[in-house]
Structures are given as structure tokens and as C-alpha cells.
Design a protein around this motif. Structure first.
Motif, mmCIF file in Angstrom:
data_model
loop_
_atom_site.group_PDB
_atom_site.id
_atom_site.type_symbol
_atom_site.label_atom_id
_atom_site.label_comp_id
_atom_site.label_asym_id
_atom_site.label_seq_id
_atom_site.Cartn_x
_atom_site.Cartn_y
_atom_site.Cartn_z
ATOM 1 N N ILE A 1 0.823 -1.240 0.055
ATOM 2 C CA ILE A 1 0.080 -0.034 -0.022
ATOM 3 C C ILE A 1 0.929 1.141 0.080
ATOM 4 O O ILE A 1 1.675 1.562 0.766
ATOM 5 N N THR A 2 0.720 2.140 -1.050
ATOM 6 C CA THR A 2 1.512 3.215 -1.094
ATOM 7 C C THR A 2 0.625 4.478 -0.355
ATOM 8 O O THR A 2 -0.468 4.419 -0.141
ATOM 9 N N GLY A 3 1.330 5.524 0.306
ATOM 10 C CA GLY A 3 0.731 6.604 0.996
ATOM 11 C C GLY A 3 0.056 5.742 2.239
ATOM 12 O O GLY A 3 -1.091 6.173 2.663
ATOM 13 N N VAL B 1 -1.970 -1.408 -3.647
ATOM 14 C CA VAL B 1 -2.939 -0.380 -3.577
ATOM 15 C C VAL B 1 -1.968 1.076 -3.911
ATOM 16 O O VAL B 1 -1.500 1.320 -3.001
ATOM 17 N N ASN B 2 -2.600 1.399 -4.960
ATOM 18 C CA ASN B 2 -1.709 2.721 -5.625
ATOM 19 C C ASN B 2 -2.698 3.832 -5.064
ATOM 20 O O ASN B 2 -3.597 4.529 -5.515
ATOM 21 N N GLY C 1 -1.384 -16.376 -10.616
ATOM 22 C CA GLY C 1 -2.621 -16.938 -10.880
ATOM 23 C C GLY C 1 -3.702 -15.884 -10.267
ATOM 24 O O GLY C 1 -4.990 -16.687 -10.167
ATOM 25 N N SER C 2 -3.510 -15.195 -9.458
ATOM 26 C CA SER C 2 -4.134 -14.409 -8.553
ATOM 27 C C SER C 2 -3.679 -12.943 -8.311
ATOM 28 O O SER C 2 -2.515 -12.819 -8.390
ATOM 29 N N GLY C 3 -4.535 -12.340 -7.830
ATOM 30 C CA GLY C 3 -4.079 -10.735 -7.515
ATOM 31 C C GLY C 3 -5.183 -9.699 -7.743
ATOM 32 O O GLY C 3 -6.101 -10.139 -8.517
ATOM 33 N N ALA C 4 -4.634 -8.506 -7.072
ATOM 34 C CA ALA C 4 -5.756 -7.256 -7.294
ATOM 35 C C ALA C 4 -4.899 -6.091 -7.372
ATOM 36 O O ALA C 4 -3.848 -6.120 -6.418
ATOM 37 N N VAL C 5 -5.364 -5.289 -8.241
ATOM 38 C CA VAL C 5 -4.744 -4.065 -8.490
ATOM 39 C C VAL C 5 -5.728 -2.893 -7.850
ATOM 40 O O VAL C 5 -6.769 -2.868 -8.679
#
Length: 285
Positions: free
Chosen positions: A15-17, A89-90, A134-138
Motif C-alpha cells: 500500500i502506497t501512502g 493499492v496505488n 494466477g491471482s491478485g488485485a490492483v
């Protein structure tokens, strides 16, 4: 700081910020859900309280998202520590108020570096690993200003419009790899975004005061009085990520929802009014 382990609790979030606002609220929600957080900030000492409260679940890292070398290093370190990144998490960002004519090239470019090029670089850095697992979230923290704009926030909206356009394509490109993309569009929340440390002002051209002046004064005056609760926003984001069908866009707050509906209604009305003209520009059959 506790030495990171190859067997982290739950999902691994980058997580940024993460030291304030939405970033901090999302980090706390992830921890409450049983997950592990790599919390990034330009000044990692601002994360001391979060780390002290959860020494086994939070790792602070120094990261300026406009620094490509640090992006590569942080992603590499996270993979070395934990072997995976489940959610990026940008979130890092800031505001800029001014009429379009008031902005300098430097102000526009700096904001685009922070809100667009930085998140794009981080996303590209984590995608090979998410595809391989095979997985992940942006999660792209945009804004209601990424869906529509108004006088005084053109530069901010431009950066968020760009991020949303990139992310809409990205979502379709990576869905087959099991990777989700969630664009979050908050309205006014009590995050410190409108505070003096996070909100810059362009040089004033007096002629624009009738259309921009109320934003120039009103946004800072709203600090700490906004209707939106960051804790509820973080809970909504986690719920959307956990849903079987995660939405591409998630507006948060009554002001954001009202603004999105109004924008969609107006866009449809205008498109219908000009439909015959728009359709009349092909070569004759």
C-alpha cells in the motif's frame, strides 16, 4: 521491526501512502482481516505507530512512487520477504487547485508523475508475479474527479482520468490471469487531502476568481468536516475485492454517487441529441 517471514498471515498487501488517509484506513482494515501489510511512505518514520501496534503484520518501507529504482527495489524486497504480493493499492497522492491557465508545465508534469506514471510503474512491476501466481488485485485510488471534472480541479482530474483509462484496459487484459482491477472513486472524505500539507495552489490569475475562487477557499475550509468516513470506505473496498464479481469502478460517498449519476445522465442526453450528426460522418455506402 520484526523480520519478515516467508509464511505471512493472510494476504500480502503493498500500500502506497499508507501513513495517512485512505492508505492508513485500508492498511488497518487489511490487518483486521488477518492480512499482512507492506506499508509504503516517503517518510517511513510516520508509520511508527502503525508498526508498533502490529509489529508482526506491518513492514514499513521508504517509497517515493516517482522514483522507478525504489519501485523496483520495494517490489523485489516484498517478494524476497513474503514470496508474493496479493494486493497492490496505488494510493499516494495530493491535490492541486487552479484554473487550467494558472498551472505551470512543472506542476502538471509533477502531478502526472505522482498520480499516473508512478502507479503505472508499480502496476507493471507487480503484474509478472500476479500472473505467475494466477491471482491478485490492483486497487487504483482515483476520485470522483476521475469520472467528471469542474473548475479549479482540472489538473487533478486529468491525472485521474488518465489512470482510469489505463486501468479500464488493464482490467480486460489481466482478467484471464485471475487478476482483478478495482478503480475507487471517493468523494469528500476526512482524509487530510484538503489540508495544507496535501493541497497545493496554483498562482492566481484574478480573472478566474469568479469561477475558481470558491474552490480555492472552500476545499481547504472543508478539511475535517467532510461527510465521508475513511474507515467505512476501507471496509467497502475490502468487500468489493472479496465479491465474486468485483466492480471495475466503485464510487464512494453520496456526493460521488450523485455526481456520477448526474454525469452519466448528461452524457447520455448529449449523445442522444447529437446522435444523428455523430452517425453521419462515415463514407456513403
Amino acid at each position: 521491526m520484526t523480520t519478515p517471514t516467508k509464511n505471512p498471515a493472510g494476504r500480502v498487501w503493498l500500500i502506497t501512502g499508507a501513513n495517512s488517509g485512505f492508505g492508513q484506513a485500508i492498511a488497518q482494515a487489511a490487518i483486521a482481516a488477518g492480512d499482512t501489510v507492506v506499508a509504503a511512505a516517503r517518510r517511513p518514520e510516520t508509520l511508527d505507530a502503525l508498526v508498533a501496534a502490529h509489529p508482526d503484520r506491518v513492514v514499513p518501507v521508504r517509497l517515493d512512487v516517482t522514483d522507478p529504482a525504489r519501485i523496483a527495489a520495494v517490489v523485489a524486497d516484498t517478494l524476497l520477504w513474503y514470496g508474493r504480493i496479493d494486493v497492490l493499492v496505488n494510493n499516494a497522492g495530493r491535490g492541486l487547485i487552479g484554473a487550467v491557465e494558472e498551472y505551470t508545465d512543472r506542476e502538471l508534469r509533477d502531478l502526472m508523475e505522482l498520480h499516473f506514471f508512478g502507479p503505472a510503474a508499480l502496476t507493471r512491476a507487480v503484474l509478472p508475479h500476479m500472473r505467475a501466481q494466477g491471482s491478485g488485485a490492483v486497487v487504483q485510488m482515483s476520485s470522483m474527479g476521475g469520472r467528471f471534472s469542474f473548475p479549479g480541479v482540472g489538473a487533478y482530474s486529468a491525472t485521474k482520468f488518465a489512470l482510469e483509462g489505463l486501468s479500464e484496459a488493464l482490467a480486460q487484459e489481466v482478467a484471464g490471469f485471475g487478476v482483478k482491477v478495482l478503480i475507487v472513486e471517493p468523494g469528500s472524505f476526512r482524509t487530510g487531502f484538503a489540508g495544507a500539507d496535501a493541497l497545493a495552489q496554483a498562482t492566481v490569475i484574478p480573472a478566474y476568481e469568479p469561477v475558481v475562487g470558491h474552490v480555492r477557499s472552500g476545499l481547504p475550509d472543508s478539511d475535517g468536516k467532510q461527510a465521508g468516513d475513511p474507515v467505512k470506505a476501507a471496509a467497502a473496498i475490502l468487500a468489493a475485492l472479496d465479491a465474486e464479481h468485483t466492480p471495475l469502478r466503485l464510487a464512494l460517498g453520496n456526493d460521488a454517487v450523485d455526481g456520477v449519476f448526474g454525469t452519466l445522465d448528461n452524457a447520455l442526453k448529449e449523445a442522444r441529441e447529437w446522435e444523428s450528426v455523430s452517425r453521419g460522418t462515415d463514407f456513403d455506402a
